[in-house]
Design a protein around this motif. Structure first.
Motif, PDB file in Angstrom:
ATOM      1  N   MET A  47      11.155  -8.721   0.070  1.00 34.05           N
ATOM      2  CA  MET A  47      10.862  -8.805  -1.365  1.00 34.05           C
ATOM      3  C   MET A  47       9.812  -7.759  -1.765  1.00 34.05           C
ATOM      4  O   MET A  47       9.889  -7.154  -2.822  1.00 34.05           O
ATOM      5  CB  MET A  47      10.391 -10.219  -1.716  1.00 34.05           C
ATOM      6  N   LYS A  48       8.843  -7.531  -0.903  1.00 32.34           N
ATOM      7  CA  LYS A  48       7.798  -6.548  -1.211  1.00 32.34           C
ATOM      8  C   LYS A  48       8.210  -5.115  -0.879  1.00 32.34           C
ATOM      9  O   LYS A  48       7.503  -4.181  -1.214  1.00 32.34           O
ATOM     10  CB  LYS A  48       6.547  -6.849  -0.356  1.00 32.34           C
ATOM     11  N   LYS A  49       9.313  -4.968  -0.151  1.00 32.73           N
ATOM     12  CA  LYS A  49       9.710  -3.662   0.413  1.00 32.73           C
ATOM     13  C   LYS A  49       8.556  -3.097   1.253  1.00 32.73           C
ATOM     14  O   LYS A  49       8.205  -1.927   1.175  1.00 32.73           O
ATOM     15  CB  LYS A  49      10.108  -2.673  -0.679  1.00 32.73           C
ATOM     16  N   PRO A 134       0.832 -11.869   1.786  1.00 32.10           N
ATOM     17  CA  PRO A 134       0.319 -10.583   1.306  1.00 32.10           C
ATOM     18  C   PRO A 134       0.198 -10.651  -0.205  1.00 32.10           C
ATOM     19  O   PRO A 134       0.700 -11.599  -0.819  1.00 32.10           O
ATOM     20  CB  PRO A 134       1.421  -9.600   1.702  1.00 32.10           C
ATOM     21  N   SER A 135      -0.447  -9.680  -0.819  1.00 34.33           N
ATOM     22  CA  SER A 135      -0.529  -9.679  -2.278  1.00 34.33           C
ATOM     23  C   SER A 135       0.890  -9.637  -2.853  1.00 34.33           C
ATOM     24  O   SER A 135       1.776  -8.994  -2.295  1.00 34.33           O
ATOM     25  CB  SER A 135      -1.349  -8.485  -2.755  1.00 34.33           C
ATOM     26  N   ALA A 136       1.093 -10.355  -3.977  1.00 35.61           N
ATOM     27  CA  ALA A 136       2.451 -10.564  -4.504  1.00 35.61           C
ATOM     28  C   ALA A 136       2.877  -9.424  -5.429  1.00 35.61           C
ATOM     29  O   ALA A 136       3.118  -9.632  -6.625  1.00 35.61           O
ATOM     30  CB  ALA A 136       2.518 -11.911  -5.226  1.00 35.61           C
ATOM     31  N   ASN A 137       2.935  -8.228  -4.847  1.00 39.32           N
ATOM     32  CA  ASN A 137       3.385  -7.046  -5.599  1.00 39.32           C
ATOM     33  C   ASN A 137       4.280  -6.227  -4.688  1.00 39.32           C
ATOM     34  O   ASN A 137       4.141  -6.288  -3.471  1.00 39.32           O
ATOM     35  CB  ASN A 137       2.171  -6.194  -5.997  1.00 39.32           C
ATOM     36  N   PRO A 138       5.195  -5.445  -5.267  1.00 31.91           N
ATOM     37  CA  PRO A 138       5.952  -4.529  -4.422  1.00 31.91           C
ATOM     38  C   PRO A 138       4.984  -3.577  -3.721  1.00 31.91           C
ATOM     39  O   PRO A 138       3.920  -3.253  -4.278  1.00 31.91           O
ATOM     40  CB  PRO A 138       6.842  -3.770  -5.418  1.00 31.91           C
ATOM     41  N   ILE A 142       0.255  -2.207  -8.081  1.00 35.40           N
ATOM     42  CA  ILE A 142      -1.007  -2.893  -8.404  1.00 35.40           C
ATOM     43  C   ILE A 142      -0.896  -4.381  -8.048  1.00 35.40           C
ATOM     44  O   ILE A 142       0.111  -5.022  -8.353  1.00 35.40           O
ATOM     45  CB  ILE A 142      -1.307  -2.815  -9.925  1.00 35.40           C
ATOM     46  N   SER A 143      -1.935  -4.921  -7.440  1.00 34.69           N
ATOM     47  CA  SER A 143      -1.918  -6.342  -7.082  1.00 34.69           C
ATOM     48  C   SER A 143      -1.951  -7.206  -8.339  1.00 34.69           C
ATOM     49  O   SER A 143      -2.558  -6.831  -9.341  1.00 34.69           O
ATOM     50  CB  SER A 143      -3.126  -6.677  -6.215  1.00 34.69           C
ATOM     51  N   PRO A 144      -1.301  -8.390  -8.296  1.00 36.11           N
ATOM     52  CA  PRO A 144      -1.246  -9.277  -9.460  1.00 36.11           C
ATOM     53  C   PRO A 144      -2.453 -10.202  -9.547  1.00 36.11           C
ATOM     54  O   PRO A 144      -2.855 -10.786  -8.546  1.00 36.11           O
ATOM     55  CB  PRO A 144       0.018 -10.101  -9.205  1.00 36.11           C
ATOM     56  N   ILE A 171     -10.258  -8.672  -6.959  1.00 33.85           N
ATOM     57  CA  ILE A 171      -9.807  -7.702  -5.950  1.00 33.85           C
ATOM     58  C   ILE A 171      -9.721  -8.400  -4.586  1.00 33.85           C
ATOM     59  O   ILE A 171     -10.283  -9.474  -4.400  1.00 33.85           O
ATOM     60  CB  ILE A 171     -10.670  -6.422  -5.848  1.00 33.85           C
ATOM     61  N   GLU A 172      -8.993  -7.773  -3.674  1.00 32.31           N
ATOM     62  CA  GLU A 172      -8.640  -8.423  -2.418  1.00 32.31           C
ATOM     63  C   GLU A 172      -9.862  -8.771  -1.562  1.00 32.31           C
ATOM     64  O   GLU A 172     -10.951  -8.236  -1.763  1.00 32.31           O
ATOM     65  CB  GLU A 172      -7.697  -7.530  -1.594  1.00 32.31           C
ATOM     66  N   SER A 173      -9.590  -9.594  -0.554  1.00 37.00           N
ATOM     67  CA  SER A 173     -10.652 -10.025   0.350  1.00 37.00           C
ATOM     68  C   SER A 173     -11.208  -8.852   1.153  1.00 37.00           C
ATOM     69  O   SER A 173     -10.543  -7.841   1.361  1.00 37.00           O
ATOM     70  CB  SER A 173     -10.093 -11.083   1.313  1.00 37.00           C
ATOM     71  N   LYS A 221      -2.270   5.822  -0.473  1.00 36.33           N
ATOM     72  CA  LYS A 221      -1.796   5.512  -1.821  1.00 36.33           C
ATOM     73  C   LYS A 221      -1.398   4.036  -1.851  1.00 36.33           C
ATOM     74  O   LYS A 221      -0.548   3.587  -1.107  1.00 36.33           O
ATOM     75  CB  LYS A 221      -0.599   6.391  -2.182  1.00 36.33           C
ATOM     76  N   HIS A 222      -2.040   3.294  -2.707  1.00 28.15           N
ATOM     77  CA  HIS A 222      -1.913   1.848  -2.712  1.00 28.15           C
ATOM     78  C   HIS A 222      -2.413   1.400  -4.066  1.00 28.15           C
ATOM     79  O   HIS A 222      -3.097   2.148  -4.742  1.00 28.15           O
ATOM     80  CB  HIS A 222      -2.829   1.291  -1.620  1.00 28.15           C
ATOM     81  N   TYR A 223      -2.141   0.210  -4.470  1.00 26.76           N
ATOM     82  CA  TYR A 223      -2.719  -0.336  -5.700  1.00 26.76           C
ATOM     83  C   TYR A 223      -2.464   0.601  -6.891  1.00 26.76           C
ATOM     84  O   TYR A 223      -3.303   0.762  -7.765  1.00 26.76           O
ATOM     85  CB  TYR A 223      -4.236  -0.524  -5.553  1.00 26.76           C
ATOM     86  N   ALA A 224      -1.330   1.276  -6.916  1.00 30.33           N
ATOM     87  CA  ALA A 224      -1.141   2.365  -7.867  1.00 30.33           C
ATOM     88  C   ALA A 224      -0.307   1.973  -9.084  1.00 30.33           C
ATOM     89  O   ALA A 224       0.758   1.385  -8.950  1.00 30.33           O
ATOM     90  CB  ALA A 224      -0.480   3.539  -7.161  1.00 30.33           C
TER      91      ALA A 224
HETATM   92 MG    MG Z   1      -1.687  -5.700  -0.939  1.00 28.21          MG
END
Ligand code: MG
Ligand code: TXA
Length: 318
Positions: A47-49, A134-138, A142-144, A171-173, A221-224
């Motif tokens: 689901m997250k790819k 994991p964070s619920a984003n592809p 950007i994390s939800p 923001i994440e842990s 590249k993350h959280y973009a």
């Molecule tokens: Mg994440």
């Protein structure tokens, strides 16, 4: 249609069927599945790819569960857990064989965290297994931080979002592990370095790809956002160089001149770092929906949560 609801029993029923539920935490929403179900865990990656080399964090509701997952619970780790759990700290500990390799990307360690959100803690108490989330984003998006963000990403393909409102920390842990006698921070996050060192003294920070090839979540590249995003020191100069473009600004505080741009979003009108962290992803989601040519973010003061926010902003930029 994805169900958005506060119904814990419904969420538990779905998880027991080896399906996924997005769960609220105080950091960001997670995409949760039973750690012992290969079916559920594979669905998370699909689901997250997300690439399989990137391990997942296991979420628990009690200290006793650590010993179900880890071969030992070192004193330093215990001290941190006592200080910050439930809360935004993930501990990397040597894993037990029973923890499936799919979760840990074949590493000999497992990431564990007890989130601080009453709905999710209550859900976990209703289950006889921990969940990986994991964070619920592809992957790389950007994390939800709201149930609506999750629904926007996965509507139709995800059965349910457990609606716990806005994520308070945003923001994440902070991720911490141990190498020989050293305490190592692998990801800056919701708990500041200052708060960590006040409990256990000096730490080594390995918060980037070069230094920490073994913490793949720290891909550059993350959280973009989808919109081209820039992190700059001199906003006036940047705007002058890009005259005629539709620009969205992400500013730390209201302490600045009036900029002639399409949209200005403030992380905190008063420059408060905790408030800025809690608003960061929400502000990025908002700007990303405005069909802008570019998002320009202002670097924050490089201390306390400012460090963690700057880290996320850097990874959001080209
Ligand atoms: Mg994440
Ligand atoms: O705040 C959070 O931590 C959120 C909420 C949902 O709990 N979760 C989260 O998960 O941010 P995710 O998958 O987006 O990021 C997990 C990070 C990744 O960078 C991953 O590489 C790292 O944790 N990680 C997990 N297990 C690890 C391990 N055994 N060793 C090193 N890094 C690990």
């Amino acid at each position: 249609m994805t169900l958005v609801s506060k119904d814990i029993l419904k969420a538990a029923e779905i998880l027991k069927r080896e399906e996924l539920v997005a769960i609220p935490t105080e950091t960001v929403y997670g995409l949760a599945g039973n750690i012992y179900s290969e079916t559920a865990i594979k669905k998370i990656f699909e689901m997250k790819k997300r690439p399989f080399f990137n391990p997942l964090i296991v979420h628990i509701h009690s200290m006793e569960q650590v010993m179900e997952l880890a071969v030992n619970f070192p004193d330093k780790a215990k001290e941190l857990a006592q200080a910050f759990w439930p809360g935004s700290l993930t501990l990397i500990l040597p894993k037990k064989n029973e923890v499936p390799d799919l979760i840990t990307a074949r590493k000999d360690t497992v990431g564990i965290r007890m989130p601080q959100h009453e709905l999710t803690l209550e859900l976990l108490r209703n289950l006889d297994f921990p969940v990986a989330a994991p964070s619920a984003n592809p992957f790389t998006h950007i994390s939800p931080t709201t149930a609506q963000h999750v629904k926007n990403y996965f509507d139709g393909s995800l059965e349910m979002v457990l609606d716990g409102g806005n994520c308070e920390n945003g923001i994440e842990s902070t991720i911490i592990g141990f190498e020989n006698e050293k305490t190592v921070v692998y990801r800056l996050g919701s708990i500041s370095l200052e708060d960590i060192t006040s409990i256990i003294g000096p730490v080594t920070v390995k918060n980037n790809k070069e230094q920490a090839p073994n913490a793949p979540g720290m891909l550059e590249k993350h959280y973009a956002p989808r919109t081209a995003t820039y992190l700059v020191d001199d906003i006036i100069e940047f705007i002058a160089l890009h005259a005629g473009k539709k620009i969205g600004l992400l500013l730390h505080s209201t302490d600045h001149p009036d900029y002639a741009v399409t949209q200005v979003n403030y992380l905190s009108k008063t420059g408060h770092l905790k408030e800025a962290a809690s608003r960061l992803y929400n502000a990025m989601h908002e700007l990303d929906q405005l069909d802008l040519d570019m998002i320009v973010a202002q670097r924050l003061p490089d201390h306390d949560l400012g460090k963690s926010i700057n880290d996320r902003l850097k990874r959001a930029t080209k």
